[in-house]
Design a protein around this motif. Structure first.
Motif, PDB file in Angstrom:
ATOM      1  N   MET A  10       3.115  -1.253  -3.464  1.00  0.00           N
ATOM      2  CA  MET A  10       3.791   0.091  -3.674  1.00  0.00           C
ATOM      3  C   MET A  10       3.786   0.879  -2.147  1.00  0.00           C
ATOM      4  O   MET A  10       3.134   0.770  -1.411  1.00  0.00           O
ATOM      5  CB  MET A  10       3.207   0.780  -4.703  1.00  0.00           C
ATOM      6  N   LEU A  11       4.633   2.074  -2.274  1.00  0.00           N
ATOM      7  CA  LEU A  11       4.767   2.936  -1.246  1.00  0.00           C
ATOM      8  C   LEU A  11       4.823   4.226  -1.792  1.00  0.00           C
ATOM      9  O   LEU A  11       5.624   4.475  -2.723  1.00  0.00           O
ATOM     10  CB  LEU A  11       6.165   2.746  -0.295  1.00  0.00           C
ATOM     11  N   ILE A  12       3.795   5.129  -1.629  1.00  0.00           N
ATOM     12  CA  ILE A  12       3.719   6.581  -2.233  1.00  0.00           C
ATOM     13  C   ILE A  12       5.046   7.141  -1.702  1.00  0.00           C
ATOM     14  O   ILE A  12       5.304   7.609  -0.705  1.00  0.00           O
ATOM     15  CB  ILE A  12       2.289   7.113  -2.077  1.00  0.00           C
ATOM     16  N   THR A  13       5.687   7.785  -2.866  1.00  0.00           N
ATOM     17  CA  THR A  13       6.903   8.725  -2.463  1.00  0.00           C
ATOM     18  C   THR A  13       6.684  10.005  -2.900  1.00  0.00           C
ATOM     19  O   THR A  13       7.422  10.723  -2.535  1.00  0.00           O
ATOM     20  CB  THR A  13       7.975   8.018  -3.305  1.00  0.00           C
ATOM     21  N   ASN A  14       5.482  10.329  -3.818  1.00  0.00           N
ATOM     22  CA  ASN A  14       5.320  12.097  -4.123  1.00  0.00           C
ATOM     23  C   ASN A  14       4.070  11.959  -4.457  1.00  0.00           C
ATOM     24  O   ASN A  14       3.345  11.135  -5.226  1.00  0.00           O
ATOM     25  CB  ASN A  14       6.199  12.313  -5.239  1.00  0.00           C
ATOM     26  N   LEU A  15       3.480  13.112  -4.017  1.00  0.00           N
ATOM     27  CA  LEU A  15       2.259  13.707  -4.394  1.00  0.00           C
ATOM     28  C   LEU A  15       2.204  15.047  -4.830  1.00  0.00           C
ATOM     29  O   LEU A  15       2.807  15.888  -4.314  1.00  0.00           O
ATOM     30  CB  LEU A  15       0.990  13.601  -3.267  1.00  0.00           C
ATOM     31  N   ASN A  16       1.451  15.151  -5.965  1.00  0.00           N
ATOM     32  CA  ASN A  16       1.448  16.546  -6.674  1.00  0.00           C
ATOM     33  C   ASN A  16       0.067  17.054  -6.949  1.00  0.00           C
ATOM     34  O   ASN A  16      -0.437  16.310  -7.619  1.00  0.00           O
ATOM     35  CB  ASN A  16       2.473  16.799  -7.735  1.00  0.00           C
TER      36      ASN A  16
ATOM     37  N   TRP B   8      -8.154  11.907  -3.486  1.00  0.00           N
ATOM     38  CA  TRP B   8      -6.970  12.775  -3.278  1.00  0.00           C
ATOM     39  C   TRP B   8      -6.797  12.681  -1.541  1.00  0.00           C
ATOM     40  O   TRP B   8      -5.811  12.560  -1.168  1.00  0.00           O
ATOM     41  CB  TRP B   8      -7.124  14.205  -3.373  1.00  0.00           C
ATOM     42  N   ILE B   9      -7.888  12.826  -0.732  1.00  0.00           N
ATOM     43  CA  ILE B   9      -7.834  12.695   0.438  1.00  0.00           C
ATOM     44  C   ILE B   9      -7.103  11.320   1.082  1.00  0.00           C
ATOM     45  O   ILE B   9      -6.524  11.338   2.011  1.00  0.00           O
ATOM     46  CB  ILE B   9      -9.113  13.016   1.176  1.00  0.00           C
ATOM     47  N   GLN B  10      -7.742  10.399   0.401  1.00  0.00           N
ATOM     48  CA  GLN B  10      -7.017   8.910   0.636  1.00  0.00           C
ATOM     49  C   GLN B  10      -5.739   8.905   0.429  1.00  0.00           C
ATOM     50  O   GLN B  10      -4.882   8.232   1.160  1.00  0.00           O
ATOM     51  CB  GLN B  10      -8.112   7.740   0.308  1.00  0.00           C
ATOM     52  N   LEU B  11      -5.352   9.295  -0.814  1.00  0.00           N
ATOM     53  CA  LEU B  11      -3.973   9.329  -1.233  1.00  0.00           C
ATOM     54  C   LEU B  11      -2.987  10.048  -0.240  1.00  0.00           C
ATOM     55  O   LEU B  11      -1.906   9.469   0.210  1.00  0.00           O
ATOM     56  CB  LEU B  11      -4.005   9.729  -2.628  1.00  0.00           C
ATOM     57  N   GLU B  12      -3.338  11.047   0.209  1.00  0.00           N
ATOM     58  CA  GLU B  12      -2.688  11.946   1.237  1.00  0.00           C
ATOM     59  C   GLU B  12      -2.654  11.094   2.437  1.00  0.00           C
ATOM     60  O   GLU B  12      -1.334  11.047   2.880  1.00  0.00           O
ATOM     61  CB  GLU B  12      -3.338  13.301   1.443  1.00  0.00           C
ATOM     62  N   GLN B  13      -3.620  10.487   2.982  1.00  0.00           N
ATOM     63  CA  GLN B  13      -3.537   9.737   4.101  1.00  0.00           C
ATOM     64  C   GLN B  13      -2.660   8.728   4.023  1.00  0.00           C
ATOM     65  O   GLN B  13      -1.834   8.381   4.918  1.00  0.00           O
ATOM     66  CB  GLN B  13      -4.924   9.458   4.652  1.00  0.00           C
ATOM     67  N   PHE B  14      -2.894   7.870   2.924  1.00  0.00           N
ATOM     68  CA  PHE B  14      -1.813   6.750   2.792  1.00  0.00           C
ATOM     69  C   PHE B  14      -0.307   7.302   2.723  1.00  0.00           C
ATOM     70  O   PHE B  14       0.486   6.401   3.551  1.00  0.00           O
ATOM     71  CB  PHE B  14      -2.192   6.065   1.370  1.00  0.00           C
ATOM     72  N   ALA B  15      -0.139   8.206   1.849  1.00  0.00           N
ATOM     73  CA  ALA B  15       1.229   8.689   2.093  1.00  0.00           C
ATOM     74  C   ALA B  15       1.846   9.283   3.462  1.00  0.00           C
ATOM     75  O   ALA B  15       2.761   8.820   3.699  1.00  0.00           O
ATOM     76  CB  ALA B  15       1.385   9.870   0.954  1.00  0.00           C
ATOM     77  N   ASP B  16       0.991   9.861   4.006  1.00  0.00           N
ATOM     78  CA  ASP B  16       1.225  10.435   5.427  1.00  0.00           C
ATOM     79  C   ASP B  16       1.528   9.271   6.389  1.00  0.00           C
ATOM     80  O   ASP B  16       2.606   9.361   7.288  1.00  0.00           O
ATOM     81  CB  ASP B  16       0.184  11.312   6.201  1.00  0.00           C
ATOM     82  N   GLN B  17       0.811   8.344   6.054  1.00  0.00           N
ATOM     83  CA  GLN B  17       0.838   6.997   7.271  1.00  0.00           C
ATOM     84  C   GLN B  17       2.217   6.168   6.678  1.00  0.00           C
ATOM     85  O   GLN B  17       2.470   5.279   7.415  1.00  0.00           O
ATOM     86  CB  GLN B  17      -0.533   6.139   7.136  1.00  0.00           C
ATOM     87  N   ARG B  18       2.583   6.556   5.502  1.00  0.00           N
ATOM     88  CA  ARG B  18       3.751   5.471   4.952  1.00  0.00           C
ATOM     89  C   ARG B  18       3.182   4.268   4.784  1.00  0.00           C
ATOM     90  O   ARG B  18       3.924   3.198   4.949  1.00  0.00           O
ATOM     91  CB  ARG B  18       4.932   5.452   5.806  1.00  0.00           C
ATOM     92  N   LYS B  19       2.020   4.040   4.319  1.00  0.00           N
ATOM     93  CA  LYS B  19       1.125   2.627   4.285  1.00  0.00           C
ATOM     94  C   LYS B  19       1.638   2.030   2.926  1.00  0.00           C
ATOM     95  O   LYS B  19       1.591   2.549   1.866  1.00  0.00           O
ATOM     96  CB  LYS B  19      -0.161   2.882   4.342  1.00  0.00           C
TER      97      LYS B  19
ATOM     98  N   GLU C 168      -0.590  14.222  -9.846  1.00  0.00           N
ATOM     99  CA  GLU C 168       0.308  13.303  -9.848  1.00  0.00           C
ATOM    100  C   GLU C 168       0.663  12.521  -8.614  1.00  0.00           C
ATOM    101  O   GLU C 168       1.070  13.040  -7.602  1.00  0.00           O
ATOM    102  CB  GLU C 168       1.558  13.897 -10.818  1.00  0.00           C
ATOM    103  N   MET C 169       0.910  11.310  -8.961  1.00  0.00           N
ATOM    104  CA  MET C 169       1.609  10.332  -7.815  1.00  0.00           C
ATOM    105  C   MET C 169       2.639   9.447  -8.152  1.00  0.00           C
ATOM    106  O   MET C 169       2.493   9.056  -9.389  1.00  0.00           O
ATOM    107  CB  MET C 169       0.449   9.275  -7.120  1.00  0.00           C
ATOM    108  N   SER C 170       3.697   9.434  -7.479  1.00  0.00           N
ATOM    109  CA  SER C 170       4.994   8.629  -7.556  1.00  0.00           C
ATOM    110  C   SER C 170       4.872   7.611  -6.500  1.00  0.00           C
ATOM    111  O   SER C 170       4.528   7.812  -5.476  1.00  0.00           O
ATOM    112  CB  SER C 170       6.015   9.229  -7.850  1.00  0.00           C
TER     113      SER C 170
END
Length: 124
Positions: free
Chosen positions: A99-105, A68-79, A117-119
């Motif tokens: 892909m570009l992460i658009t939503n994390l829940n 989860w921490i890595q997914l949040e970092q990738f989303a925050d960085q818009r990586k 959940e990741m979109s």
């Protein structure tokens, strides 16, 4: 024959499964462009741009390589992330792209395992 459908993302050149993903939905959309003219009663179309989205659900595990921490970092960085999904150990049908992460829940019921959940939207 495939057994488990596993979605992974590329980290330092290696494909690593997304932490305890339980569901993966690849939703492709195919656009159309109307080319109807005055010489016909019927509408006519040609294919236009195509695209896709990814929906991934799973369980939270902080000790996994992709958690989860890595997914949040990738989303925050818009990586933008390279991803791959398959049900085969070697060969077979492999779905992949960027892909570009658009939503994390992040969610959990009382005294239940934390879930996520990741979109994401496909970028090619």
């Amino acid at each position: 024959m495939g057994k488990d459908f596993v979605i992974s993302i590329e980290i330092d050149g290696q494909l690593v499964p997304i932490c305890h993903a339980t569901d993966c939905i690849i939703d492709k959309q195919y656009g159309t462009l109307e080319i109807s003219g005055p010489s016909s009663f019927w509408r006519d179309y040609i294919g236009e741009y195509a695209g896709y989205t990814l929906q991934v659900r799973g369980l939270i595990a902080y000790n996994e390589s992709v958690n989860w921490i890595q997914l949040e970092q990738f989303a925050d960085q818009r990586k933008k992330l390279n991803w791959s999904a398959t049900a085969f150990d070697n060969g077979g049908v492999v779905h992949s792209g960027t892909m570009l992460i658009t939503n994390l829940n992040l969610t959990s019921q009382m005294r239940d395992a934390m879930k996520f959940e990741m979109s994401a939207i496909g970028c090619g």
